[in-house]
Design a protein around this motif. Structure first.
Motif, PDB file in Angstrom:
ATOM      1  N   SER A  55       1.318  -1.214  -0.024  1.00  0.00           N
ATOM      2  CA  SER A  55      -0.491  -0.090  -0.386  1.00  0.00           C
ATOM      3  C   SER A  55       1.154   1.323   0.036  1.00  0.00           C
ATOM      4  O   SER A  55       2.134   1.294   0.614  1.00  0.00           O
ATOM      5  CB  SER A  55      -0.881  -0.236   1.356  1.00  0.00           C
ATOM      6  N   ASP A  56       0.186   2.214  -0.462  1.00  0.00           N
ATOM      7  CA  ASP A  56       0.830   3.837  -1.274  1.00  0.00           C
ATOM      8  C   ASP A  56       0.061   4.705  -0.183  1.00  0.00           C
ATOM      9  O   ASP A  56      -1.308   3.978   0.265  1.00  0.00           O
ATOM     10  CB  ASP A  56       1.040   3.769  -1.901  1.00  0.00           C
ATOM     11  N   ALA A  57       0.008   6.095  -0.670  1.00  0.00           N
ATOM     12  CA  ALA A  57      -0.904   7.255  -0.431  1.00  0.00           C
ATOM     13  C   ALA A  57      -1.495   6.898  -0.913  1.00  0.00           C
ATOM     14  O   ALA A  57      -2.527   7.783  -0.709  1.00  0.00           O
ATOM     15  CB  ALA A  57       0.173   8.616  -0.920  1.00  0.00           C
ATOM     16  N   ASP A  58      -1.831   6.107  -2.092  1.00  0.00           N
ATOM     17  CA  ASP A  58      -3.740   6.615  -2.915  1.00  0.00           C
ATOM     18  C   ASP A  58      -4.074   5.082  -1.810  1.00  0.00           C
ATOM     19  O   ASP A  58      -5.670   4.503  -2.263  1.00  0.00           O
ATOM     20  CB  ASP A  58      -2.726   5.865  -4.241  1.00  0.00           C
ATOM     21  N   VAL A  59      -3.640   4.193  -1.497  1.00  0.00           N
ATOM     22  CA  VAL A  59      -4.239   2.918  -0.526  1.00  0.00           C
ATOM     23  C   VAL A  59      -4.916   3.231   1.293  1.00  0.00           C
ATOM     24  O   VAL A  59      -3.582   3.945   1.670  1.00  0.00           O
ATOM     25  CB  VAL A  59      -4.150   2.175  -0.655  1.00  0.00           C
ATOM     26  N   THR A  60      -6.120   2.985   1.476  1.00  0.00           N
ATOM     27  CA  THR A  60      -6.112   3.880   2.856  1.00  0.00           C
ATOM     28  C   THR A  60      -5.840   2.582   3.891  1.00  0.00           C
ATOM     29  O   THR A  60      -5.091   3.302   4.753  1.00  0.00           O
ATOM     30  CB  THR A  60      -7.944   3.240   2.774  1.00  0.00           C
ATOM     31  N   ALA A  61      -4.794   1.065   3.781  1.00  0.00           N
ATOM     32  CA  ALA A  61      -4.301   0.502   4.454  1.00  0.00           C
ATOM     33  C   ALA A  61      -3.127   1.421   4.633  1.00  0.00           C
ATOM     34  O   ALA A  61      -2.404   1.936   3.943  1.00  0.00           O
ATOM     35  CB  ALA A  61      -3.615  -0.749   3.870  1.00  0.00           C
ATOM     36  N   PRO A  62      -2.241   0.795   6.212  1.00  0.00           N
ATOM     37  CA  PRO A  62      -1.306   1.434   5.895  1.00  0.00           C
ATOM     38  C   PRO A  62       0.107   0.996   5.215  1.00  0.00           C
ATOM     39  O   PRO A  62      -0.112   0.532   4.743  1.00  0.00           O
ATOM     40  CB  PRO A  62      -1.154   0.832   7.903  1.00  0.00           C
ATOM     41  N   ASN A  63       0.536   2.634   4.778  1.00  0.00           N
ATOM     42  CA  ASN A  63       1.854   2.067   4.238  1.00  0.00           C
ATOM     43  C   ASN A  63       2.618   1.156   4.362  1.00  0.00           C
ATOM     44  O   ASN A  63       3.054   0.937   5.322  1.00  0.00           O
ATOM     45  CB  ASN A  63       2.814   3.292   4.024  1.00  0.00           C
ATOM     46  N   GLY A  64       3.410   0.666   3.527  1.00  0.00           N
ATOM     47  CA  GLY A  64       4.223  -0.563   3.324  1.00  0.00           C
ATOM     48  C   GLY A  64       3.178  -2.008   3.930  1.00  0.00           C
ATOM     49  O   GLY A  64       3.781  -3.322   3.744  1.00  0.00           O
ATOM     50  N   THR A  65       1.948  -2.061   3.461  1.00  0.00           N
ATOM     51  CA  THR A  65       1.841  -2.933   3.791  1.00  0.00           C
ATOM     52  C   THR A  65       1.185  -4.098   2.500  1.00  0.00           C
ATOM     53  O   THR A  65       1.411  -3.411   1.812  1.00  0.00           O
ATOM     54  CB  THR A  65       0.081  -2.917   4.252  1.00  0.00           C
ATOM     55  N   VAL A  66       1.699  -5.352   2.894  1.00  0.00           N
ATOM     56  CA  VAL A  66       1.227  -5.829   1.804  1.00  0.00           C
ATOM     57  C   VAL A  66      -0.294  -6.561   1.446  1.00  0.00           C
ATOM     58  O   VAL A  66      -0.697  -6.988   1.864  1.00  0.00           O
ATOM     59  CB  VAL A  66       1.858  -7.116   1.328  1.00  0.00           C
ATOM     60  N   ILE A  67      -0.917  -5.907   0.305  1.00  0.00           N
ATOM     61  CA  ILE A  67      -2.177  -6.228   0.212  1.00  0.00           C
ATOM     62  C   ILE A  67      -2.376  -6.804  -1.481  1.00  0.00           C
ATOM     63  O   ILE A  67      -3.591  -6.901  -1.415  1.00  0.00           O
ATOM     64  CB  ILE A  67      -2.439  -4.217  -0.534  1.00  0.00           C
ATOM     65  N   GLY A  68      -1.181  -7.591  -1.614  1.00  0.00           N
ATOM     66  CA  GLY A  68      -1.383  -8.435  -2.722  1.00  0.00           C
ATOM     67  C   GLY A  68       0.053  -9.107  -3.471  1.00  0.00           C
ATOM     68  O   GLY A  68       0.921  -8.602  -3.139  1.00  0.00           O
ATOM     69  N   HIS A  69      -0.334  -9.536  -4.733  1.00  0.00           N
ATOM     70  CA  HIS A  69       0.831  -9.740  -5.289  1.00  0.00           C
ATOM     71  C   HIS A  69       0.728  -9.680  -7.154  1.00  0.00           C
ATOM     72  O   HIS A  69      -0.334  -9.622  -7.002  1.00  0.00           O
ATOM     73  CB  HIS A  69       1.945 -10.866  -4.870  1.00  0.00           C
ATOM     74  N   ALA A  70       2.201  -8.824  -7.585  1.00  0.00           N
ATOM     75  CA  ALA A  70       2.205  -9.298  -9.012  1.00  0.00           C
ATOM     76  C   ALA A  70       2.129 -11.185  -8.974  1.00  0.00           C
ATOM     77  O   ALA A  70       3.731 -11.177  -8.568  1.00  0.00           O
ATOM     78  CB  ALA A  70       3.229  -8.458  -9.641  1.00  0.00           C
TER      79      ALA A  70
END
Length: 257
Positions: A180-195
């Motif tokens: 996650s980054d500034a565009d995502v509501t999760a705390p920055n650095g949270t792994v939200i998925g994978h390529a």
């Protein structure tokens, strides 16, 4: 039949944009991005069982095709690679595609298709995002919470978030965490998925882009990727969504005849 567990969270295309985004934040609060599966992931297979006596779970793939202003929502349920049931529903679309609000355009048609389904899937793969979403509530999360079913989002492009490494020319089976980054509501650095590189050419002269896999509901990011890789067999798309894509196109051709 798969029943709606949270009718209060059903996607209503008549809401204002602000109301839609507010509902997505509520859905994200209700979503469980940890493993809560009714089966052992080790028994997921697209072929014969390796251990006698074990039965793989029912896995559903969901995809859509479009005809004029209608959505054809297809669901194909399989067990160990064998199709158990396939259904589709045709629904009028009432709003255009808006990035980040896909579930309000396509969620209603998907709910209609689930109403036609007799089998109760243990896992559902959606063509679209899950937690990799501005408000952590892509279509796989929205539908997963509404039906309270373990779900995974399998998207073809990255909506938001930042890969921790380059995603070009990955070897087959590789995964790159997306944070996650500034565009995502999760705390920055949270792994939200994978390529996830589900398939790759042997020759280096051409390259296949990775899929973007994220947890929808009751699955964590690592397990979502493991499940998708286990359900992929020779093609870029995992078999559940590949079957649903083919069935949606088949239904479209019948309707358009």
């Amino acid at each position: 039949m798969v029943s709606v567990k949270r009718p209060d969270l059903l996607p209503d295309p008549g809401l204002s944009r602000e109301e839609m985004e507010s509902l997505q934040r509520e859905i994200a609060d209700e979503a469980v991005f940890e493993n809560d599966l009714s089966f052992d992931p080790a028994v997921i297979t697209e072929g014969p069982l390796s251990m006698p006596g074990e039965e793989p779970p029912l896995v559903a793939g969901v995809d859509q095709s479009f005809l004029d202003d209608r959505a054809i929502s297809a669901i194909v349920v399989s067990r160990g690679g064998e199709v158990v049931e396939q259904v589709y529903a045709v629904t009028d679309l009432s709003i255009p595609y808006i990035p980040g609000l896909l579930s309000f355009r396509e969620g209603g048609p998907i709910v209609d298709a689930f109403e036609e389904l007799s089998a109760e899937p243990d896992l559902v793969l959606f063509d679209g995002s899950g937690r990799i979403h501005f408000r952590e509530a892509g279509i796989a999360t929205h539908m997963g919470v509404v039906f309270d079913v373990p779900s995974v989002g399998v998207a073809k492009s990255l909506l938001c978030g930042t890969p921790v490494d380059a995603t070009d020319d990955l070897v087959e089976g590789a995964r790159v965490p997306i944070e996650s980054d500034a565009d995502v509501t999760a705390p920055n650095g949270t792994v939200i998925g994978h390529a996830v590189q589900t398939r790759q050419y042997e020759s280096g002269s051409q390259s296949i882009n990775p899929l973007i896999v994220s947890p929808g509901h009751r699955v964590d990011a690592d397990a979502a990727t493991d499940l998708v890789l286990a359900l992929t067999s020779g093609y870029k798309l995992p078999e559940p969504t590949r079957r649903a894509d083919a069935y949606a196109e088949e239904a479209k051709s019948l309707l358009d005849a």
